[in-house]
Design a protein around this motif. Sequence first.
Motif, short mmCIF file in Angstrom:
data_model
loop_
_atom_site.label_atom_id
_atom_site.label_comp_id
_atom_site.label_asym_id
_atom_site.label_seq_id
_atom_site.Cartn_x
_atom_site.Cartn_y
_atom_site.Cartn_z
N ARG A 1 0.85 -1.19 0.00
CA ARG A 1 0.00 0.00 0.00
C ARG A 1 0.88 1.24 0.00
O ARG A 1 1.85 1.32 0.73
N ASN A 2 0.51 2.19 -0.81
CA ASN A 2 1.20 3.47 -0.86
C ASN A 2 0.30 4.50 -0.19
O ASN A 2 -0.54 5.11 -0.82
N ILE A 3 0.46 4.66 1.13
CA ILE A 3 -0.41 5.54 1.90
C ILE A 3 0.08 6.97 1.76
O ILE A 3 1.21 7.30 2.11
N ARG A 4 -0.79 7.82 1.22
CA ARG A 4 -0.44 9.21 0.98
C ARG A 4 -0.65 10.04 2.24
O ARG A 4 -1.39 9.67 3.15
N ARG A 5 0.02 11.18 2.28
CA ARG A 5 -0.11 12.09 3.42
C ARG A 5 -1.55 12.57 3.58
O ARG A 5 -2.06 12.71 4.68
N SER A 6 -2.22 12.82 2.45
CA SER A 6 -3.61 13.27 2.52
C SER A 6 -4.51 12.23 3.17
O SER A 6 -5.44 12.57 3.90
N GLU A 7 -4.23 10.95 2.95
CA GLU A 7 -5.02 9.89 3.58
C GLU A 7 -4.76 9.84 5.09
O GLU A 7 -5.68 9.64 5.88
N LYS A 8 -3.51 10.05 5.46
CA LYS A 8 -3.17 10.09 6.89
C LYS A 8 -3.88 11.27 7.56
O LYS A 8 -4.42 11.13 8.67
N LEU A 9 -3.89 12.42 6.89
CA LEU A 9 -4.58 13.59 7.44
C LEU A 9 -6.09 13.38 7.51
O LEU A 9 -6.74 13.82 8.45
N LEU A 10 -6.64 12.69 6.51
CA LEU A 10 -8.08 12.38 6.52
C LEU A 10 -8.42 11.48 7.70
O LEU A 10 -9.40 11.73 8.42
N VAL B 1 -12.50 4.45 4.80
CA VAL B 1 -11.19 5.01 4.49
C VAL B 1 -10.09 4.00 4.84
O VAL B 1 -9.15 3.80 4.06
N LEU B 2 -10.20 3.34 5.98
CA LEU B 2 -9.16 2.40 6.40
C LEU B 2 -9.12 1.15 5.51
O LEU B 2 -8.06 0.57 5.30
N ILE B 3 -10.27 0.74 4.97
CA ILE B 3 -10.29 -0.42 4.07
C ILE B 3 -9.52 -0.10 2.79
O ILE B 3 -8.76 -0.93 2.29
N PHE B 4 -9.71 1.10 2.27
CA PHE B 4 -9.11 1.43 0.97
C PHE B 4 -7.84 2.29 1.08
O PHE B 4 -7.29 2.69 0.06
N LYS C 1 -4.81 2.33 -1.38
CA LYS C 1 -5.26 1.65 -2.60
C LYS C 1 -6.09 2.62 -3.42
O LYS C 1 -6.40 3.70 -2.99
N ARG C 2 -6.49 2.17 -4.59
CA ARG C 2 -7.37 2.97 -5.43
C ARG C 2 -8.80 2.83 -4.91
O ARG C 2 -9.32 1.72 -4.79
N TYR C 3 -9.44 3.96 -4.62
CA TYR C 3 -10.81 3.95 -4.12
C TYR C 3 -11.78 3.70 -5.27
O TYR C 3 -11.67 4.34 -6.32
N ARG D 1 -15.48 6.91 -3.38
CA ARG D 1 -15.09 8.32 -3.55
C ARG D 1 -16.32 9.23 -3.47
O ARG D 1 -16.29 10.27 -2.82
N LEU D 2 -17.39 8.82 -4.13
CA LEU D 2 -18.62 9.62 -4.09
C LEU D 2 -19.16 9.72 -2.67
O LEU D 2 -19.59 10.80 -2.24
N TRP D 3 -19.15 8.61 -1.94
CA TRP D 3 -19.66 8.63 -0.58
C TRP D 3 -18.82 9.55 0.29
O TRP D 3 -19.35 10.37 1.05
N LEU D 4 -17.50 9.48 0.17
CA LEU D 4 -16.63 10.34 0.96
C LEU D 4 -16.87 11.81 0.66
O LEU D 4 -16.93 12.64 1.57
N VAL D 5 -17.03 12.15 -0.58
CA VAL D 5 -17.23 13.55 -0.96
C VAL D 5 -18.63 14.03 -0.58
O VAL D 5 -18.78 15.06 0.07
N ILE D 6 -19.65 13.29 -0.97
CA ILE D 6 -21.03 13.73 -0.73
C ILE D 6 -21.35 13.79 0.76
O ILE D 6 -21.95 14.75 1.24
#
Length: 120
Positions: free
Chosen positions: A13-22, A77-80, A83-85, A90-95
């Motif tokens: 897994r390539n965990i991005r900084r934005s995911e850690k902040l989320l 968020v922790l499941i994905f 990884k590629r969401y 993605r829609l659920w997270l945004v909406i």
Amino acid sequence: MANKKEIGDEGMRNIRRSEKLLVLGLSIILIFMIIQDWVPLGSLNDVQAIHQAKSSSELITTTLIGVVQFLLLLGLVLIFIGKRYPIWARLWLVIHQLSILAYCFLGTYPISWAIKQKKK
């Protein structure tokens, strides 16, 4: 010795900084949601007034509803994470988060506007 790419590159897994902040932000919101009606937080809440207005069972129900929806969001968020969401995630997270922000900033505005109009 085997190369890392040969040993199941899909598992990495390539965990991005934005995911850690989320995850950090959602965790802070979750903690706040759990304690906001139960622990005095200075000017952020009035625990005494909350307990006068609502019964303990109402507070528990309200707290559980909010906590469950944020646990679902955090679990998603922790499941994905890393990884590629999928598009539905993605829609659920945004909406979901935009609707909360819209309610917080726009949902209270019409109420305060209507009260001001009645006073005139």
